[in-house]
Design a protein around this motif. Sequence first.
Motif, mmCIF file in Angstrom:
data_model
loop_
_atom_site.group_PDB
_atom_site.id
_atom_site.type_symbol
_atom_site.label_atom_id
_atom_site.label_comp_id
_atom_site.label_asym_id
_atom_site.label_seq_id
_atom_site.Cartn_x
_atom_site.Cartn_y
_atom_site.Cartn_z
ATOM 1 N N ALA A 133 46.758 30.874 33.613
ATOM 2 C CA ALA A 133 46.994 31.975 34.559
ATOM 3 C C ALA A 133 45.795 32.900 34.619
ATOM 4 C CB ALA A 133 48.250 32.749 34.155
ATOM 5 N N LEU A 134 45.198 33.181 33.463
ATOM 6 C CA LEU A 134 44.021 34.050 33.414
ATOM 7 C C LEU A 134 42.832 33.400 34.128
ATOM 8 C CD1 LEU A 134 42.869 36.714 32.230
ATOM 9 C CD2 LEU A 134 42.187 35.403 30.223
ATOM 10 N N LEU A 135 42.641 32.098 33.901
ATOM 11 C CA LEU A 135 41.548 31.383 34.552
ATOM 12 C C LEU A 135 41.730 31.357 36.063
ATOM 13 C CD1 LEU A 135 39.022 29.598 34.405
ATOM 14 C CD2 LEU A 135 40.533 27.625 34.081
ATOM 15 N N TYR A 136 42.971 31.128 36.518
ATOM 16 C CA TYR A 136 43.262 31.086 37.952
ATOM 17 C C TYR A 136 42.939 32.429 38.605
ATOM 18 C CZ TYR A 136 45.812 30.297 42.310
ATOM 19 O OH TYR A 136 46.141 30.152 43.641
ATOM 20 N N THR A 137 43.366 33.503 37.978
ATOM 21 C CA THR A 137 43.091 34.825 38.530
ATOM 22 C C THR A 137 41.592 35.099 38.548
ATOM 23 O OG1 THR A 137 45.217 35.649 37.710
ATOM 24 C CG2 THR A 137 43.564 37.295 38.300
ATOM 25 N N GLY A 138 40.893 34.652 37.491
ATOM 26 C CA GLY A 138 39.441 34.820 37.457
ATOM 27 C C GLY A 138 38.757 34.072 38.586
ATOM 28 N N GLN A 139 39.241 32.879 38.897
ATOM 29 C CA GLN A 139 38.680 32.101 39.997
ATOM 30 C C GLN A 139 38.971 32.776 41.346
ATOM 31 O OE1 GLN A 139 40.564 28.312 39.183
ATOM 32 N NE2 GLN A 139 38.696 27.468 38.251
ATOM 33 N N GLN A 140 40.153 33.335 41.476
ATOM 34 C CA GLN A 140 40.479 34.064 42.697
ATOM 35 C C GLN A 140 39.497 35.215 42.916
ATOM 36 O OE1 GLN A 140 44.687 34.981 41.898
ATOM 37 N NE2 GLN A 140 45.182 33.859 43.781
ATOM 38 N N GLN A 167 44.065 34.414 53.677
ATOM 39 C CA GLN A 167 43.190 33.871 52.643
ATOM 40 C C GLN A 167 42.590 34.909 51.699
ATOM 41 O OE1 GLN A 167 40.317 31.866 55.180
ATOM 42 N NE2 GLN A 167 41.329 29.899 54.878
ATOM 43 N N ASP A 168 42.285 36.075 52.208
ATOM 44 C CA ASP A 168 41.510 37.024 51.405
ATOM 45 C C ASP A 168 42.350 37.640 50.296
ATOM 46 O OD1 ASP A 168 39.442 36.437 53.024
ATOM 47 O OD2 ASP A 168 39.380 38.359 54.073
ATOM 48 N N LEU A 169 41.707 37.843 49.179
ATOM 49 C CA LEU A 169 42.357 38.368 47.978
ATOM 50 C C LEU A 169 42.444 39.885 48.023
ATOM 51 C CD1 LEU A 169 43.388 37.508 45.104
ATOM 52 C CD2 LEU A 169 41.074 37.985 44.292
ATOM 53 N N ASP A 170 43.559 40.411 47.532
ATOM 54 C CA ASP A 170 43.693 41.851 47.287
ATOM 55 C C ASP A 170 43.078 42.117 45.913
ATOM 56 O OD1 ASP A 170 44.446 44.423 46.621
ATOM 57 O OD2 ASP A 170 46.469 44.240 47.435
ATOM 58 N N PHE A 171 41.843 42.591 45.909
ATOM 59 C CA PHE A 171 41.111 42.723 44.648
ATOM 60 C C PHE A 171 41.778 43.712 43.692
ATOM 61 C CE2 PHE A 171 37.729 40.661 47.029
ATOM 62 C CZ PHE A 171 37.155 39.859 46.059
ATOM 63 N N ASN A 172 42.336 44.786 44.214
ATOM 64 C CA ASN A 172 42.993 45.761 43.332
ATOM 65 C C ASN A 172 44.165 45.116 42.593
ATOM 66 O OD1 ASN A 172 41.250 47.834 44.036
ATOM 67 N ND2 ASN A 172 42.523 48.485 45.771
ATOM 68 N N GLU A 173 44.979 44.362 43.344
ATOM 69 C CA GLU A 173 46.122 43.688 42.741
ATOM 70 C C GLU A 173 45.662 42.634 41.749
ATOM 71 O OE1 GLU A 173 48.771 40.515 41.933
ATOM 72 O OE2 GLU A 173 47.097 40.297 43.373
ATOM 73 N N ALA A 174 44.609 41.862 42.132
ATOM 74 C CA ALA A 174 44.139 40.784 41.271
ATOM 75 C C ALA A 174 43.537 41.328 39.969
ATOM 76 C CB ALA A 174 43.099 39.948 42.020
ATOM 77 N N ILE A 175 42.770 42.392 40.060
ATOM 78 C CA ILE A 175 42.170 42.968 38.852
ATOM 79 C C ILE A 175 43.244 43.530 37.934
ATOM 80 C CG2 ILE A 175 40.698 44.843 38.008
ATOM 81 C CD1 ILE A 175 38.945 44.369 40.492
ATOM 82 N N SER A 176 44.248 44.159 38.524
ATOM 83 C CA SER A 176 45.364 44.672 37.728
ATOM 84 C C SER A 176 46.094 43.521 37.041
ATOM 85 C CB SER A 176 46.330 45.447 38.630
ATOM 86 O OG SER A 176 47.470 45.853 37.907
ATOM 87 N N ARG A 177 46.289 42.419 37.797
ATOM 88 C CA ARG A 177 46.963 41.254 37.234
ATOM 89 C C ARG A 177 46.117 40.619 36.134
ATOM 90 N NH1 ARG A 177 46.638 36.420 40.066
ATOM 91 N NH2 ARG A 177 46.457 37.652 41.971
ATOM 92 N N LEU A 178 44.797 40.577 36.344
ATOM 93 C CA LEU A 178 43.901 40.007 35.339
ATOM 94 C C LEU A 178 43.972 40.802 34.030
ATOM 95 C CD1 LEU A 178 41.602 37.881 34.867
ATOM 96 C CD2 LEU A 178 40.009 39.722 35.457
ATOM 97 N N THR A 179 43.974 42.116 34.165
ATOM 98 C CA THR A 179 44.066 42.963 32.969
ATOM 99 C C THR A 179 45.378 42.714 32.234
ATOM 100 O OG1 THR A 179 42.720 44.659 34.050
ATOM 101 C CG2 THR A 179 44.043 45.347 32.151
ATOM 102 N N GLN A 180 46.453 42.603 32.996
ATOM 103 C CA GLN A 180 47.765 42.357 32.399
ATOM 104 C C GLN A 180 47.800 40.985 31.718
ATOM 105 O OE1 GLN A 180 51.200 41.616 35.038
ATOM 106 N NE2 GLN A 180 52.188 43.353 34.016
ATOM 107 N N GLN A 181 47.224 39.981 32.374
ATOM 108 C CA GLN A 181 47.209 38.639 31.788
ATOM 109 C C GLN A 181 46.358 38.593 30.519
ATOM 110 O OE1 GLN A 181 45.852 36.540 35.230
ATOM 111 N NE2 GLN A 181 47.919 35.969 35.912
ATOM 112 N N GLN A 182 45.259 39.335 30.500
ATOM 113 C CA GLN A 182 44.442 39.404 29.283
ATOM 114 C C GLN A 182 45.236 40.013 28.124
ATOM 115 O OE1 GLN A 182 41.165 41.667 30.894
ATOM 116 N NE2 GLN A 182 39.855 39.847 31.104
#
Length: 308
Positions: A23-30, A270-285
């Motif tokens: 999940a962390l890798l997927y979010t990082g790729q996004q 297609q485009d990523l919501d960077f705020n949501e993705a970064i928040s999700r990445l932090t949570q996944q970490q």
Amino acid sequence: MMRVSTSMIYDQGVSALQRQSAALLYTGQQIATGRKILTPADDPIASARALDVTQSRSVNQQFITNQGYAEDALTLVEGQLVGAGEIIQYARERVLAAGNPALSQSDRQSIATDLRAQFDAMLAIANTRDANGDYLFAGFKSNTSPFAKLTADPTNPAAFDSVRYDGDQGTRTMQVSSSRLMPVSFGGTQVFGSENGGVFAALGEFINALERGSNLGPAVGDALDKLDASLDQVLTVRAQIGSQLVEVEQLGFIGSDLDLQYATTLSNLQDLDFNEAISRLTQQQTFLQAAQQSFLRITGLSLFNYLS
């Protein structure tokens, strides 16, 4: 009761770590790509929709490109027709001047020489090529020089009264929208008239009359009528071109609006919501770190080594 073995606890821990890492890798790729859909399997419906919109946008962009080509082609033709109209108007003035009975034959010869130059200038316009080397006024026979000078007296190369048209009446078109094929070239006779009744015949016949020194009354009237008809013909084509240029401009506005709509739709798909993705990445970490610590604690228990 079901007995929990050491291997089961270990496998479950490893599985949890793998899921969190994936999940962390997927979010990082996004975040790295800026796309929320990395493969069609992530969201088949959105992927299919994005493909349709991308194809529609590509077609629309091709129309926009064609509109630019059509505008360039029409602008080039219009420029040549402006020159043709000016030559006809000037020639008309010279024909009127030649009708003055007070002129000497020498004066008439000077006018004839001037009109020969205008004839050649008009012939050069009629045989104009575009940037690709295609003749503008040859119809479909764009590789053929459309107008060739004819001599009225084979024994006198300086004498002529008309031209021969070697092109055809075809009109090249360009697809500028899904429902519009726009003419971007014109057959030579549509612009300069027929071989026996167009601007070249009018000029050539009058030049011959001047040089023969005959009664110019009928020749002046005939030349003026033919030159007026030729000017009307040129102005008619210019009016058509002007209308088409306005149409191309409007189609350009529509195409730009469509392109913006397609771009917005693709962005939403297609485009990523960077705020949501970064928040999700932090949570996944955080989750991964917690899972790692939990796994280490479980596997580090002394009793763990003795469970069976």
